[in-house]
Scaffold this motif. Structure first.
Motif, PDB file in Angstrom:
ATOM      1  N   ILE A 111       0.856  -1.183   0.000  1.00 40.35           N
ATOM      2  CA  ILE A 111       0.000   0.000   0.000  1.00 40.35           C
ATOM      3  C   ILE A 111       0.893   1.234   0.000  1.00 40.35           C
ATOM      4  N   PRO A 112       0.643   2.203  -0.877  1.00 43.49           N
ATOM      5  CA  PRO A 112       1.468   3.425  -0.906  1.00 43.49           C
ATOM      6  C   PRO A 112       1.480   4.125   0.450  1.00 43.49           C
ATOM      7  N   TYR A 113       2.667   4.593   0.851  1.00 44.69           N
ATOM      8  CA  TYR A 113       2.849   5.232   2.149  1.00 44.69           C
ATOM      9  C   TYR A 113       3.539   6.569   1.936  1.00 44.69           C
ATOM     10  N   TYR A 114       2.970   7.616   2.499  1.00 41.63           N
ATOM     11  CA  TYR A 114       3.540   8.946   2.345  1.00 41.63           C
ATOM     12  C   TYR A 114       3.894   9.501   3.719  1.00 41.63           C
ATOM     13  N   HIS A 115       5.167   9.828   3.882  1.00 39.04           N
ATOM     14  CA  HIS A 115       5.637  10.441   5.120  1.00 39.04           C
ATOM     15  C   HIS A 115       5.615  11.953   4.934  1.00 39.04           C
ATOM     16  N   LEU A 116       4.725  12.619   5.669  1.00 32.16           N
ATOM     17  CA  LEU A 116       4.580  14.065   5.580  1.00 32.16           C
ATOM     18  C   LEU A 116       4.892  14.673   6.947  1.00 32.16           C
ATOM     19  N   PRO A 117       6.155  15.015   7.193  1.00 33.21           N
ATOM     20  CA  PRO A 117       6.522  15.614   8.491  1.00 33.21           C
ATOM     21  C   PRO A 117       5.751  16.914   8.704  1.00 33.21           C
ATOM     22  N   ILE A 118       5.565  17.249   9.982  1.00 31.38           N
ATOM     23  CA  ILE A 118       4.802  18.455  10.290  1.00 31.38           C
ATOM     24  C   ILE A 118       5.433  19.200  11.451  1.00 31.38           C
ATOM     25  N   THR A 119       5.481  20.514  11.303  1.00 36.71           N
ATOM     26  CA  THR A 119       5.864  21.405  12.390  1.00 36.71           C
ATOM     27  C   THR A 119       4.806  22.495  12.463  1.00 36.71           C
ATOM     28  N   LYS A 120       4.905  23.316  13.481  1.00 34.72           N
ATOM     29  CA  LYS A 120       3.941  24.408  13.615  1.00 34.72           C
ATOM     30  C   LYS A 120       3.964  25.303  12.389  1.00 34.72           C
ATOM     31  N   ASP A 121       5.157  25.523  11.835  1.00 33.69           N
ATOM     32  CA  ASP A 121       5.296  26.425  10.693  1.00 33.69           C
ATOM     33  C   ASP A 121       4.850  25.778   9.380  1.00 33.69           C
ATOM     34  N   THR A 122       4.992  24.447   9.276  1.00 32.39           N
ATOM     35  CA  THR A 122       4.681  23.778   8.004  1.00 32.39           C
ATOM     36  C   THR A 122       3.299  23.128   7.992  1.00 32.39           C
ATOM     37  N   LYS A 123       2.518  23.298   9.046  1.00 23.32           N
ATOM     38  CA  LYS A 123       1.208  22.645   9.150  1.00 23.32           C
ATOM     39  C   LYS A 123       0.298  22.939   7.950  1.00 23.32           C
ATOM     40  N   PRO A 124       0.159  24.207   7.500  1.00 18.79           N
ATOM     41  CA  PRO A 124      -0.714  24.462   6.339  1.00 18.79           C
ATOM     42  C   PRO A 124      -0.287  23.701   5.089  1.00 18.79           C
ATOM     43  N   GLN A 125       1.027  23.685   4.821  1.00 15.18           N
ATOM     44  CA  GLN A 125       1.523  22.974   3.637  1.00 15.18           C
ATOM     45  C   GLN A 125       1.332  21.470   3.774  1.00 15.18           C
ATOM     46  N   GLN A 126       1.566  20.944   4.980  1.00 17.06           N
ATOM     47  CA  GLN A 126       1.417  19.507   5.201  1.00 17.06           C
ATOM     48  C   GLN A 126      -0.033  19.079   5.006  1.00 17.06           C
ATOM     49  N   GLU A 127      -0.962  19.854   5.540  1.00 17.47           N
ATOM     50  CA  GLU A 127      -2.372  19.505   5.398  1.00 17.47           C
ATOM     51  C   GLU A 127      -2.848  19.673   3.954  1.00 17.47           C
TER      52      GLU A 127
END
Length: 288
Positions: free
Chosen positions: A139-155
């Motif tokens: 199954i495809p797996y995507y690792h999308l790290p998140i920080t307070k500053d990158t939350k909008p881009q990650q979502e």
């Protein structure tokens, strides 16, 4: 055992008026459809009627479009909102997860063994830890790290992947992030979250340790639809287990994870089997 290959599911809701059950069952008989399961509920507080029917066409030439065309005019008279779905429909699912693997493992097992009639299209995580598990299941797996500053881009990437994989349901299988209002709005009504339920409520870090320190006597879990009220969306399923003084924090955690697995499974099953209806901020679950 029911023959799901030929079965269909009919669901509907409308204002509470006389003749709603007769409208549906009479049409089923007229069109030669044998009712195998029927559940209904009239919500007096909302003055709204809900019904779910599983049926087997007796006519080998059953046609969903013809069925729908014939029923539409009758449904209009009752201001009825309705849906027809084949029981064999396998919704495409995206799973969001962090580091805890118990809920993800359970969903993958039930998917693999056919207990859940779904296609897991993609797994998305803010950590890389569970990628080997996804790879083992191909199954495809995507690792999308998140920080307070990158939350909008990650979502934004989450929304992009959910749309790219044409998913019909999103499952937060212990995804340990607070979703932004924008993402909550995007997922409203078609994303299921699971979290522990402890009474009294313990929030923040190490909730089971907090509960142990207070001598908690009950652990549980709640599965609900995602909305902008943090952990307070319409409830689909809940589980509970009594515990006592002999349970240490590690025991409470293990018991809580067991309940989370089962509660999430039930919620997903109710959803994909079209058993869940929204009645305002509440849910109606028919034939669970």
């Amino acid at each position: 055992m029911k023959n799901k290959k030929k079965a269909w599911i009919f669901t509907a809701s409308c204002p509470s008026v006389l003749g709603t059950v007769d409208l549906v069952t009479r049409y089923m008989a007229e069109t030669k459809n044998y009712i195998e399961e029927i559940h209904s509920f009239d919500d007096h507080s909302a003055e709204r009627f809900f019904i779910r029917i599983e049926f087997q066409p007796q006519d080998d030439n059953f046609n969903a479009e013809s069925f729908s065309e014939g029923f539409s005019s009758r449904a209009t008279e009752f201001d009825m909102q309705w849906q027809l779905t084949t029981a064999m429909h396998r919704p495409r699912v995206a799973i969001l997860v962090s580091k805890y693997d118990h809920c993800l493992n359970d969903l993958l097992y039930r998917h693999r063994t056919g207990q859940l009639n779904i296609d897991i299209a993609v797994i998305i995580s803010n950590h890389p830890d569970l990628e080997p598990l996804a790879k083992w299941h191909d199954i495809p797996y995507y690792h999308l790290p998140i920080t307070k500053d990158t939350k909008p881009q990650q979502e934004a990437e989450i929304i992009k992947l959910v749309e790219e994989y044409n998913t019909e349901l999103v499952i937060l299988a212990r995804y340990m992030q607070v979703l932004s209002p924008k993402l909550c709005d995007h997922l409203d009504g078609w994303a299921i979250n699971i979290h522990h339920s402890l009474l009294p409520g313990f929030k923040g870090a190490r909730p089971y340790h907090q509960a142990w320190e207070k001598g908690v006597k009950m652990v549980g879990a709640t599965a609900h639809y995602v909305n902008n009220d943090l952990d307070e969306g319409p409830i689909i399923a809940q589980g509970i287990q009594h515990v006592d003084h002999a349970y240490y924090p590690e025991d409470l955690i293990a018991k809580g994870q067991d309940i989370e697995r089962m509660t999430l499974f039930n919620a997903v099953r109710f959803h994909i089997e079209k058993r869940v209806f929204l009645s305002g901020s509440r849910t109606v679950i028919l034939g669970n």
